[in-house]
Enzyme design. Structure first.
Site, PDB file in Angstrom:
ATOM      1  N   GLY A 161       0.854  -1.782   0.948  1.00  0.00           N
ATOM      2  CA  GLY A 161       1.320  -2.537  -0.211  1.00  0.00           C
ATOM      3  C   GLY A 161       2.828  -2.672  -0.197  1.00  0.00           C
ATOM      4  O   GLY A 161       3.540  -1.976   0.546  1.00  0.00           O
ATOM      5  N   GLN A 220      -8.215  -5.777   1.817  1.00  0.00           N
ATOM      6  CA  GLN A 220      -8.397  -4.484   1.172  1.00  0.00           C
ATOM      7  C   GLN A 220      -8.892  -4.687  -0.253  1.00  0.00           C
ATOM      8  O   GLN A 220      -8.278  -5.430  -1.032  1.00  0.00           O
ATOM      9  CB  GLN A 220      -7.056  -3.778   1.118  1.00  0.00           C
ATOM     10  N   HIS A 248      -4.599   8.536   4.489  1.00  0.00           N
ATOM     11  CA  HIS A 248      -3.616   7.679   3.828  1.00  0.00           C
ATOM     12  C   HIS A 248      -2.197   7.985   4.338  1.00  0.00           C
ATOM     13  O   HIS A 248      -1.223   7.896   3.599  1.00  0.00           O
ATOM     14  CB  HIS A 248      -3.689   7.887   2.306  1.00  0.00           C
TER      15      HIS A 248
END
Ligand code: FMN
Ligand code: 173
Length: 406
Positions: A96, A145, A288
């Site tokens: 992002g 996503q 992540h």
């Protein structure tokens, strides 16, 4: 030795490259080029960043041996995952607010991926909308996503838009049911979404604007008033994700879309087996990039148990700590069908926009193809655990006990 047409040949012909070739060099160049709080948002992880460090270190515990007297020209890095062909088993991970790295953000990354034949997984939180990204690189291949919004109409609207724009799979964000304890963000006091970064997919959505109390989506984003931007940021904060996303939701998602469903963030073999039974089409082993749970096991150490539990039923993808072509080879030897990179492409973007991301992708492809040839392979498919040796024991992610599964 096949140098003709290679990236190495081009670099030597050009007398060098403006971009670094080592992972550390790339990170340092990005650190130099970016405002501190932006760099920290990208580079940072949760807590003391032990998992960030562990992710990269884990690759150092595996070694490769090479095979001799082979045909070096025969190695081909291309592969296909979920029907999506790719020039190499390396994809751009969803990241992002890439606009923090470069104003052209995911559009530049889309063009770089298109040129390199790599697949881009577009984050839900981008500055350009998913349609704008698709238009910018029409020959590119990409997945979307899916950060499951806390509003069914918005969820279905995003899915319909991704389908209409030609995205090839939905990658469900499975590991963000709470925000990670991001110490660098807390220290800098900078959280991008508070400044309305990364809302491109939302402010272009009719349903989102209904939720924000503004009727329909504005035609011209540049005409948003400060009040509208504030309403968008607070509405996004409210509806970005459903706090609870459960394995049973896979069936609901399946009823909404014909796209393959990929769940990202799986670290445990018991959960991998359950998700296969629930009907997912692929899994991504990932922590992540160490941004969620500090002290979590290195993602690479979770890969073999998950691959064993999946037992070939669905493709297994991997990310968190991949930095070089040989890292890619190790992950594939341990059971991944392909890997994704996060920070490396953001650093490439920071130092050179589209050209920087292309540099990162071309370097990875060439180093990986070379490693494939040196370990005696013609294609990704024949890589296996027989190609690598444990040079130090991996940390043990543990075998889940009874009652420790949900
Ligand atoms: C700045 C940044 C933003 C990210 N944003 C997202 C996101 O929107 N959705 C998501 O699923 N993962 C996100 N990730 C995680 C990546 O998809 C990926 O799992 C991780 O970066 C892989 O680790 P690596 O950075 O060590 O390659 C983000 C990572 C970074 C560094
Ligand atoms: O920064 C991240 O790692 C991330 O995945 C994210 C995505 C959306 C909102 C906040 C964090």
């Amino acid at each position: 030795m096949a140098y003709t047409g290679s990236y190495q040949a081009q670099v030597f012909a050009d007398g060098g490259s403006p971009f670094p070739f080592t992972p550390k060099g790339l990170e340092e160049a990005a650190r130099r080029d970016l405002p501190r709080r932006y760099f920290d948002y990208i580079a940072g992880g949760a807590g003391r960043e032990r998992t960030v460090a562990a992710n990269e270190a884990a690759f150092g515990r595996w070694g490769m041996t090479y095979r001799v007297l082979r045909d070096g020209a025969a190695a081909d890095a291309s592969t296909t995952v979920l029907g999506t062909p790719m020039s190499m088993p390396v994809m751009l991970a969803p990241a992002g607010v890439a606009e923090l790295a470069h104003p052209e953000a995911e559009v530049a990354a889309a063009r770089a991926a298109e040129r390199a034949g790599a697949v881009q997984v577009l984050s839900a939180v981008t500055s350009a909308s998913l349609e704008e990204v698709a238009r910018a690189a029409p020959q590119g291949r990409r997945w979307f996503q899916f950060a499951w919004p806390d509003d069914e109409k918005l969820a279905r609207s995003l899915i319909e838009r991704a389908e209409a724009a030609g995205y090839g799979a939905l990658v469900v964000m499975g590991d963000c049911h709470v925000a990670g304890w991001r110490t660098r963000e807390l220290s800098s006091g900078f959280f991008p979404f508070q400044h309305a970064h990364g809302l491109g997919n939302y402010i272009s959505d009719r349903r989102f604007w209904e939720l924000a109390g503004f009727g329909s989506a504005p035609e011209d984003r540049d005409r948003l008033t400060p009040e509208m931007i504030e309403a968008a940021a607070s509405t996004w904060n409210r509806v970005f994700t459903r706090p609870a996303l459960l394995p049973a939701d896979v069936a609901l998602l399946r009823s909404w879309t014909r796209l393959p469903i990929v769940v990202k963030g799986v670290c445990r073999p018991d959960e991998a087996a359950r998700l296969c039974a629930a009907g997912v089409d692929a899994l991504i082993v990932s922590n992540h990039g160490g941004r969620q749970l500090d002290g979590g096991v290195a993602a690479l150490d979770c890969l073999p148990p998950v691959a064993t539990a999946v037992a070939g039923r669905v493709p297994v993808l991997f990310d968190s700590g991949v930095r070089t072509g040989t890292d890619v080879l190790i992950a594939l030897a341990l059971g991944a069908d392909a890997v994704m990179i996060g920070r490396p492409w953001l650093y490439g973007l920071a130092v050179g926009g589209q050209a920087g991301v292309e540099h990162v992708l071309r370097s990875l492809r060439e180093e990986f193809t070379g490693a494939l040839a040196l370990t005696g392979h013609r294609s990704c498919a024949s890589l296996s655990a027989a190609d690598i040796v444990a040079v130090a024991p991996p940390t043990d992610p543990g075998t889940p006990g009874k009652g420790a599964t949900s």
